[in-house]
Structures are given as C-alpha cells and as structure tokens.
Enzyme design. Structure first.
Site, PDB file in Angstrom:
ATOM      1  N   GLU A   1     -15.979  10.351  90.499  1.00  0.00           N
ATOM      2  CA  GLU A   1     -15.376  11.506  89.618  1.00  0.00           C
ATOM      3  C   GLU A   1     -14.300  11.966  90.402  1.00  0.00           C
ATOM      4  O   GLU A   1     -13.847  11.149  91.640  1.00  0.00           O
ATOM      5  CB  GLU A   1     -16.910  12.394  89.963  1.00  0.00           C
TER       6      GLU A   1
ATOM      7  N   LYS B   1     -11.461  14.378  92.601  1.00  0.00           N
ATOM      8  CA  LYS B   1     -11.591  15.273  93.893  1.00  0.00           C
ATOM      9  C   LYS B   1     -10.655  16.248  93.588  1.00  0.00           C
ATOM     10  O   LYS B   1      -9.726  16.064  93.826  1.00  0.00           O
ATOM     11  CB  LYS B   1     -11.470  14.794  95.457  1.00  0.00           C
TER      12      LYS B   1
ATOM     13  N   ASP C   1      -8.991  19.782  93.620  1.00  0.00           N
ATOM     14  CA  ASP C   1      -8.301  20.251  95.319  1.00  0.00           C
ATOM     15  C   ASP C   1      -8.511  22.249  94.953  1.00  0.00           C
ATOM     16  O   ASP C   1      -8.252  22.462  94.666  1.00  0.00           O
ATOM     17  CB  ASP C   1      -7.073  19.671  95.564  1.00  0.00           C
TER      18      ASP C   1
ATOM     19  N   TYR D   1     -21.012  18.959  91.251  1.00  0.00           N
ATOM     20  CA  TYR D   1     -20.939  17.918  91.244  1.00  0.00           C
ATOM     21  C   TYR D   1     -22.045  17.082  92.859  1.00  0.00           C
ATOM     22  O   TYR D   1     -22.159  16.376  93.075  1.00  0.00           O
ATOM     23  CB  TYR D   1     -19.856  17.320  91.877  1.00  0.00           C
TER      24      TYR D   1
ATOM     25  N   LYS E   1      -7.928   9.197  98.724  1.00  0.00           N
ATOM     26  CA  LYS E   1      -7.209  10.096  97.708  1.00  0.00           C
ATOM     27  C   LYS E   1      -5.833   9.091  97.229  1.00  0.00           C
ATOM     28  O   LYS E   1      -5.448   8.289  97.214  1.00  0.00           O
ATOM     29  CB  LYS E   1      -7.052  10.256  99.303  1.00  0.00           C
TER      30      LYS E   1
ATOM     31  N   CYS F   1      29.414  14.004 122.151  1.00  0.00           N
ATOM     32  CA  CYS F   1      27.618  15.167 121.833  1.00  0.00           C
ATOM     33  C   CYS F   1      29.226  16.113 121.065  1.00  0.00           C
ATOM     34  O   CYS F   1      30.147  16.886 121.706  1.00  0.00           O
ATOM     35  CB  CYS F   1      27.733  15.540 122.996  1.00  0.00           C
TER      36      CYS F   1
ATOM     37  N   CYS G   1      28.571  19.691 123.598  1.00  0.00           N
ATOM     38  CA  CYS G   1      29.850  19.766 124.977  1.00  0.00           C
ATOM     39  C   CYS G   1      30.558  19.199 124.511  1.00  0.00           C
ATOM     40  O   CYS G   1      31.380  19.145 126.029  1.00  0.00           O
ATOM     41  CB  CYS G   1      28.995  19.385 126.404  1.00  0.00           C
TER      42      CYS G   1
ATOM     43  N   CYS H   1      23.767  12.662 124.960  1.00  0.00           N
ATOM     44  CA  CYS H   1      24.781  13.369 125.438  1.00  0.00           C
ATOM     45  C   CYS H   1      24.316  12.601 127.000  1.00  0.00           C
ATOM     46  O   CYS H   1      23.878  12.936 127.949  1.00  0.00           O
ATOM     47  CB  CYS H   1      24.778  14.370 124.862  1.00  0.00           C
TER      48      CYS H   1
ATOM     49  N   CYS I   1      25.799  20.757 129.115  1.00  0.00           N
ATOM     50  CA  CYS I   1      25.981  20.590 127.760  1.00  0.00           C
ATOM     51  C   CYS I   1      24.689  21.293 127.732  1.00  0.00           C
ATOM     52  O   CYS I   1      23.367  21.600 127.645  1.00  0.00           O
ATOM     53  CB  CYS I   1      25.128  19.206 127.338  1.00  0.00           C
TER      54      CYS I   1
HETATM   55  S1  IVH Z   1     -18.921  15.640  96.736  1.00  0.00           S
HETATM   56  C1  IVH Z   1     -22.148  15.791  99.934  1.00  0.00           C
HETATM   57  N1  IVH Z   1     -17.513  15.663  95.279  1.00  0.00           N
HETATM   58  O1  IVH Z   1     -14.339  17.785  99.280  1.00  0.00           O
HETATM   59  C2  IVH Z   1     -20.771  14.831 100.008  1.00  0.00           C
HETATM   60  N2  IVH Z   1     -16.876  17.035  96.795  1.00  0.00           N
HETATM   61  O2  IVH Z   1     -13.509  16.036 102.080  1.00  0.00           O
HETATM   62  C3  IVH Z   1     -20.289  16.577  99.566  1.00  0.00           C
HETATM   63  N3  IVH Z   1     -14.170  17.929  97.193  1.00  0.00           N
HETATM   64  O3  IVH Z   1     -15.567  19.923 100.941  1.00  0.00           O
HETATM   65  C4  IVH Z   1     -19.181  16.638  98.733  1.00  0.00           C
HETATM   66  N4  IVH Z   1     -14.049  17.117  94.667  1.00  0.00           N
HETATM   67  O4  IVH Z   1     -14.891  20.920  98.303  1.00  0.00           O
HETATM   68  C5  IVH Z   1     -17.787  15.990  96.744  1.00  0.00           C
HETATM   69  N5  IVH Z   1     -16.483  16.065  93.528  1.00  0.00           N
HETATM   70  C6  IVH Z   1     -15.941  16.052  94.610  1.00  0.00           C
HETATM   71  C7  IVH Z   1     -15.476  16.873  95.270  1.00  0.00           C
HETATM   72  C8  IVH Z   1     -16.058  17.005  95.932  1.00  0.00           C
HETATM   73  C9  IVH Z   1     -14.079  17.970  95.625  1.00  0.00           C
HETATM   74  C10 IVH Z   1     -14.543  18.596  98.076  1.00  0.00           C
HETATM   75  C11 IVH Z   1     -15.829  19.548  98.835  1.00  0.00           C
HETATM   76  C12 IVH Z   1     -15.591  19.358  99.795  1.00  0.00           C
HETATM   77  C13 IVH Z   1     -14.502  17.980 100.076  1.00  0.00           C
HETATM   78  C14 IVH Z   1     -14.886  16.876 101.268  1.00  0.00           C
END
Ligand code: IVH
Length: 738
Positions: free
Chosen positions: A128, A130, A132, A240, A328, A435, A438, A459, A465
C-alpha cells in the site's frame, strides 16, 4: 558542510567516527524536533534518511563508539508543550526501510528463515502507498470516537481530539457493525496538493505566512489551538492500522482495512495483496507510476505481512515491526544549469569548488549550490584517474546543463552532464593554482604512502591567508577545543573583519580593546536593524534585541574568555588546528608529552631532523601522517610567533598522570567494551589512564579487568573464556571512587 561529513565511512578514523556520530546525533535530534514539534522542515526525507543511514553505518563499523544519545536509542522527538499528553497503550512504531529491490528480497528471506520450520506455510503480504503525512491514533469505544492523539515520540502523543473531529474522513460514529468494543484506529492525516495550493493562495492574498509543503502544513493544521482553523484546512485521513483493541478486527491486514472501510473510514484504494517479491515489486512500480496523479504526497510503498498470526509470531525489534517494511521511492532528480563555479577556502587551506546553480526544486527543496569536491571531480575522474560520471571522463563546465539528485548522500550531487545541451563556447574549467583569498600558491601534495597526488589543492598561505585564519579561529573557540561561551563563529567573524582578532592570542587581549569591541558590536547592531527595517518596511521600534544583550553581555564574554586561560592540555593541542590532529590524537599527545613546552621541544627537534620519523618517539596511535603534520607545524616559523604570543596569554595545564598510591587500578590493564552510560569512551579511557591503568583495545591473557557495558559481545566472551575479571560500568566507578 565539512569534508568529514562526506568522507566514506570506511575511511574514517576512530576520532573522526566519534566526531561524526556526535554531529549526526545532534543533527538528527534537531531534525526530529523540527519534524515532530515545530512543523518546520529542517531537512528533506532523503537527507534525513541519508543521515540515519550514515549514523547506522558508522555505529556498525565502530560499535564501541555508539553514543548513549544515539538516534537509535529514541524514536522521534518528545511531544511539544501545549496539548495534554496521552500515553499510547500500544506504542506507535516506525517502519524499517528498503531502498533497493535487494532490500525487499532480504525482507522476504528473513521471513522465510524465521518461519522455516513451518512446512508449506505461505506468507502473504499487503502492499500500500506510504502516505507522507502524520500518523494519528483514534480511540473508538462502542463505536464512538472518544479521543485522538498524535504519534509524538511513539510512546506519548498529544490529545488533539477536537481537531481530529473536524476531519471528514474520520467518522464520529462507526457505521455497520461488528466493531470491537474498544479499538484504536490508526492512520495518516494528510493534505492534498489542491488544498495546499488553495491555502497558499488565500494566505498570500491576505498577506499571511508562506507554507512550505503539504506535510508540514498538515502538521501545523492539526496542532491548532482553535479547532475551527483545523476545520478550514480540509485535511484528509487514510486508516491503515490499529493499536490497542479488545478484539482483532479480522484475521488479516487486508480484511481489517476492508472492515475499516465498512465502518466509514477512507482507506487507500491502492492496497493489494501479494505473495512473492516479484508481485510486491510490480505493485511498487505501479504505485510509483500513479504517484504524480494521486494529488497528495506519498514517499514509498509499505509491505506488511498479511496474516495477523504471523505478524504476532515474527514480532518487533526496537521501535519497528519485523513484519513490515517501507520501500522508499528513489531520489528525485532535476535538471539545471551551472552558472558559476566558486572556490571556498577551508581551515586547512583546502580549495573547495562549489557550483552555483540556476535554482531548482528537487524533492521539495530549492537547490542552488552543489559541491564539486575537487579539481579531478570537475574533470570527471576519480583519484585513480577513472571516469566518475558514466563510462568516459566528462568534465563540468560553466554553462553546462546538469542532472542533480538528492538522496543516498547527505548533500545534493551532480549525477550527469547533459552534453547535448553544452553551449558551443563552454570552456573546460581552469582550476586556480593560487588561493583566491590570499593569492598564495595552491598546490597538490604528494601522498607519501601512495605516491599519488592529493585530489585537493591547498593554499600554502596558512595563517597569512584570511580564509584559513578565520576558519582556524572558529575552530579554536569551538566545542571540543577551547569552547569559549558566547564566542561563536559569528562573533569571531565580526572581530576578525574588524581587525580586532587576527590570531588566537588576540582573543585574550580583547578586554584591553573594549571601546573598539563595543564599537564593532554596535555597528553590527545598527546594520542588522537596518536590514530588518528594510525587510519589514516598518520603522524601527526600540526593542531589545539579541545584539543588545550581546553588547551588554561584554563583561560576561570577557569573563568566559578569562575562564579559558588555563585549558586542559589536550583541548589546547586540539584547538591549535594542526592538520590530522583530532581530539583523540591531541589527547594522546598530551598524555605522551605532559606539557606544551615538551611537545614544542620535541616538535621542533623533529622538524629540524633529516629523518623526522627516526627522531619522534614511537607512540601508539601516532603514525607518519601525524608526525608530518607536526613537522609542518613546528617547522613553520610563522607559527612560532603565533604560538609564542598565544602562550603568553594562555597556560595549558600540564597533563598529570595521577598514579596515586590509593588508586586500586594503578598498573592494571583494563579494556572497555559495550556502551558506556556515564561518560564517553574517550573520557573513560583518559580517566583510567590518569589513575595509572593501561587501557588496551582487546582482551588477552594480560588483561586484568574488562568493563562491559550493554551490548558487549566478543570481548566479553573472550574475557570469560580467559577468566578475566568482568565488571559493569557502575562497579568500575564504585571501585575507582568516582
Ligand atoms: S504502518 C506498525 N502504513 O509511516 C506499523 N505506516 O515510518 C505502523 N505511514 O509513523 C505503520 N503510510 O506515519 C503504515 N500505509 C502505511 C503508512 C504508514 C504512512 C507512516 C506512519 C508511520 C511511518 C512509519
């Protein structure tokens, strides 16, 4: 940014590693505070992650140097004041990170190994986005939202219930049925780009503040004292995960999230299930492709073990579940043009080229400068003459279009020159041989060991200097050196530019020039007031400023300077800023020679000798490079004068080896291992030596005592095997009476 920050971990000396760990601990803690409490981004995620990785790599390479305040000993930053604190019944964790496909393979392999005894077991995963944003934990009792909190430091967050109630994606009452009697629903609060732009526009029209990025704006919006402000920001939420609960929502992660949806939460539509690395990575690429069309920031893909039973069995390491990983997205890249190449001169005279770029946004921040490292780097070759950007040596020229990247490295870097865009008249850059400050010749030394030219041009002006002089002065007053309170880089620059301090000795005669010092401070105050006035467009008010306080604090400054007239010898040696002499080497020299006079005597004798290495005594930890640096320093007449004047003002304390009769450890050979909690390892070592003990690096039959802190490993084992006495840090202090 110092050179040290860019030095590969493998090349670090112990002293450098120690300095780097100290720097990283401080920088990471500051970034954590900026991120969690102030909603002001100090760093991009990529930079932050790069610092964490560098810290981890150094800790791995130098386990003995792991600090008590290591970033790995805490999760996030403590919560800010203002909201009521809530302790999370189940901590809010962070996620392990994967950067490459191999990291993902490793994750699955670890799982397979962990469950290898279970024949035929199939581990399923979810993938899923992540998101931000900021995570939040929402407590529902009998289906009613009763309380919500931020993550805080993972253990204790803040009660932001009123603000969370304003978010449309968070139901006040759960829909459907079958929810546990009590459950904490966890997920991410975020802001869409559209909402962010609209807020920016509204704020600009009203002459309000600027907003940097959606994430920080979402964080700021959540921590409003007035919930109606939060409401006006139209934040969103994806559920989530969950924390404390009276019953599992479902047997699998995937089904649990589907339940959340049934109960009225927004959940990511991009969550899917997979069984193999190939499927997970395919999902990763699919989500990556969709990234730019989502309308909100995501920074990777999270993989989680689907079956809750397996999650529970696989468990946790400190602060992270073993059963999940965040893959990432790679560093962002951008194209821009090199407008100019400037040369900066550092404390040791290194000419450091910097490319001035057409400003460009990469990964959310504007990049205008990028280091070009050295002459060869500009030419496109490494120290072995091999190409560094692609298969051929491609040089960097003023006017070139370049691709820059932020990630992996702490600083942005040029990854490629776009040759098709090179202007016809662009000429190869001619690295200066003098340099720029100087005008002394700038040369490349030959490394005696390798016989190769040093990649850096330096230098040769040393103290004449100004660039080196001012850097040297900054170093002289810095933390590990004389550490003069109230005399930071800013004041040093001021006094240097005003001609009040030319060499370190002048610092100690500042009091005699009080009127001139007062004038310099007043002029700066005046200048800064003008700048503020111009920036605000408002006439000056008579407010007490920081400069006022500095100005009035002159007596304090002079007192702080006086307080350092009898420094510890090792600090003094370090403060001199002799090349290659870091804190550890300075301490070794102090122990070896006991007084400054003796070090000078031996230094001069060595410098005058035909074969310096045959004259300098053989000292553990002092090698050829240091001896050469001492020869350079003590062989340079200009330094004589500077040092003489300094020693008229400052009297370093002789280093006393206090082998007191009542010291129970006098003559004993001791070894420290594991992490120490009461003092740094170098301090502990110095103390042991003061008490007449010999500190060894490894355990042998000659070892009398092993002081083992937490995390002790092989040394502890060998000590036990050899029957060496093993004591804890506390027992050690009890014994030596500290
Ligand atoms: S699960 C036990 N799922 O990422 C695991 N975290 O680096 C708990 N985050 O503090 C996190 N999307 O703020 C999970 N789909 C996702 C996420 C997610 C963003 C963030 C969350 C967490 C941080 C961890």
């Amino acid at each position: 940014m110092t050179d040290l920050a860019n030095k590969p971990v493998d090349d670090l000396t112990e002293a450098e590693a120690e300095a780097e760990l100290a720097r990283l601990a401080e920088a990471i803690a500051a970034a954590d505070i900026a991120y969690h409490q102030k909603d002001a981004p100090a760093l991009t995620d990529a930079d932050y992650d790069a610092m964490r990785r560098r810290n981890d790599a150094i800790e791995e390479a130098f386990p003995a140097l792991v600090r008590v305040d290591s970033p790995n000993n805490s999760v996030g930053a403590p919560p800010a004041e203002g909201f009521a604190k809530i302790r999370h019944a189940v901590p809010m964790l962070s996620l392990a990170k994967a950067y490459t496909d191999e990291d993902v393979v490793d994750f699955l392999e670890r799982g397979k190994r962990f469950f290898q005894k279970d024949e035929g077991l199939e581990i399923a995963f979810t993938a899923e986005p992540k998101i931000d944003g900021l995570s939040a934990s929402l407590l529902y009792e009998n289906g009613v939202f009763v309380r919500g909190a931020t993550r805080g430091d993972g253990a204790v967050g803040e009660d932001i219930t009123a603000n969370l109630r304003t978010i449309a994606d968070i139901p006040h009452k759960l829909k459907g049925s079958g929810w546990p009697e009590s459950i904490e629903i966890r997920g991410e609060v975020y802001m869409t780009y559209a909402e962010f732009q609209a807020l920016k526009a509204r704020s600009a029209a009203a002459g309000g503040q600027d907003y940097v990025n959606p994430r920080n704006t979402a964080a700021g919006s959540l921590r409003q004292k007035d919930a109606s402000v939060t409401a006006s920001r139209n934040l969103k939420f994806f559920a989530y995960a969950w924390g404390a609960t009276t019953a599992d929502p479902a047997p699998t992660q995937y089904e649990a999230v589907q339940k959340f949806k049934d109960w009225g939460f927004a959940v990511s539509p991009l969550m899917s299930r997979a069984k193999s690395v190939e499927e997970l990575i395919a999902q990763y690429h699919k989500i990556e492709e969709l990234r730019s069309s989502l309308g909100y920031d995501i920074d990777g893909v999270v993989y989680k073990v689907d079956q809750l039973e397996l999650q529970r069995r696989w468990g946790f390491v400190t602060g992270e579940p073993r059963w999940a990983v965040a893959h990432k997205f790679p560093a962002e890249q951008a194209m821009t043009v090199v407008r100019k190449i400037d040369i900066q001169v550092g404390r040791t005279g290194t000419l450091a080229p910097v490319a001035r770029l057409e400003p460009v946004t990469v990964g959310g921040v504007v990049v205008e400068n990028v280091t070009l490292h050295n002459e060869d780097y500009i030419k496109g070759i490494d120290s072995n003459g091999l190409p560094i950007r692609g298969d051929e040596a491609i040089d960097i020229r003023i006017g070139d279009t370049v691709v820059i990247q932020r990630a992996g490295d702490v600083i942005p870097q040029i990854v490629r020159v776009v040759l098709e865009k090179r202007p016809a008249d662009a000429m190869p850059y001619e690295f200066p041989h003098e340099c720029p400050i100087c005008k002394s010749p700038a040369t490349r030394e030959i490394n005696e060991k390798t016989g190769k030219e040093d990649s850096r041009r330096r230098c040769t002006g040393e103290l004449i200097c100004p660039a080196q002089a001012v850097e040297g002065l900054r170093h002289f007053v810095s933390r590990g050196a004389l550490d003069i309170e109230g005399l930071g880089a800013e004041n040093i620059d001021l006094f240097f530019n005003a001609g009040l301090v030319k060499t370190a000795a002048d610092i100690f005669t500042l009091r005699d020039r009080r009127p001139a010092v007062t004038k310099a401070l007043a002029e700066r105050r005046e200048e800064q007031a003008k700048i503020r006035e111009a920036a605000s467009g408002k006439a000056r008010k008579n407010v007490r400023s920081v400069e006022d306080r500095n100005y009035e604090g002159l007596d304090k400054l002079f007192a702080a300077i006086d307080a350092r007239r009898e420094p510890e010898l090792d600090r003094f040696i370090f403060a001199l800023g002799i090349r290659h002499i870091g804190e550890t080497t300075a301490a070794t020299l102090a122990r070896t020679f006991s007084t400054m006079e003796e070090l000078i005597r031996v230094g001069k004798e060595t410098a005058a000798a035909e074969d310096p290495k045959s004259v300098f005594p053989s000292v553990d930890g002092i090698g050829g490079t240091v001896i050469e640096a001492l020869v350079d320093f003590f062989g340079n007449e200009r330094n004589d004068d500077v040092l003489d004047r300094l020693l008229e003002q400052v009297h370093p304390k002789p280093y006393v080896v206090n082998v007191s009769a009542d010291s129970v450890v006098a003559g004993k050979t001791v070894v420290f291992t594991g992490s120490l909690e009461k003092m740094s390892r170098s301090e502990a070592k110095a103390m042991a030596e003061r008490l007449g003990a010999k500190v060894a690096g490894s355990v042998s039959a000659k070892t009398d005592i092993l002081i083992a802190g937490p995390g002790a490993g092989s040394k502890l084992k060998s000590a036990e095997a050899l029957g060496v006495e093993v004591i804890t840090e506390d027992e050690w202090f009890a014994r030596v009476g500290k």
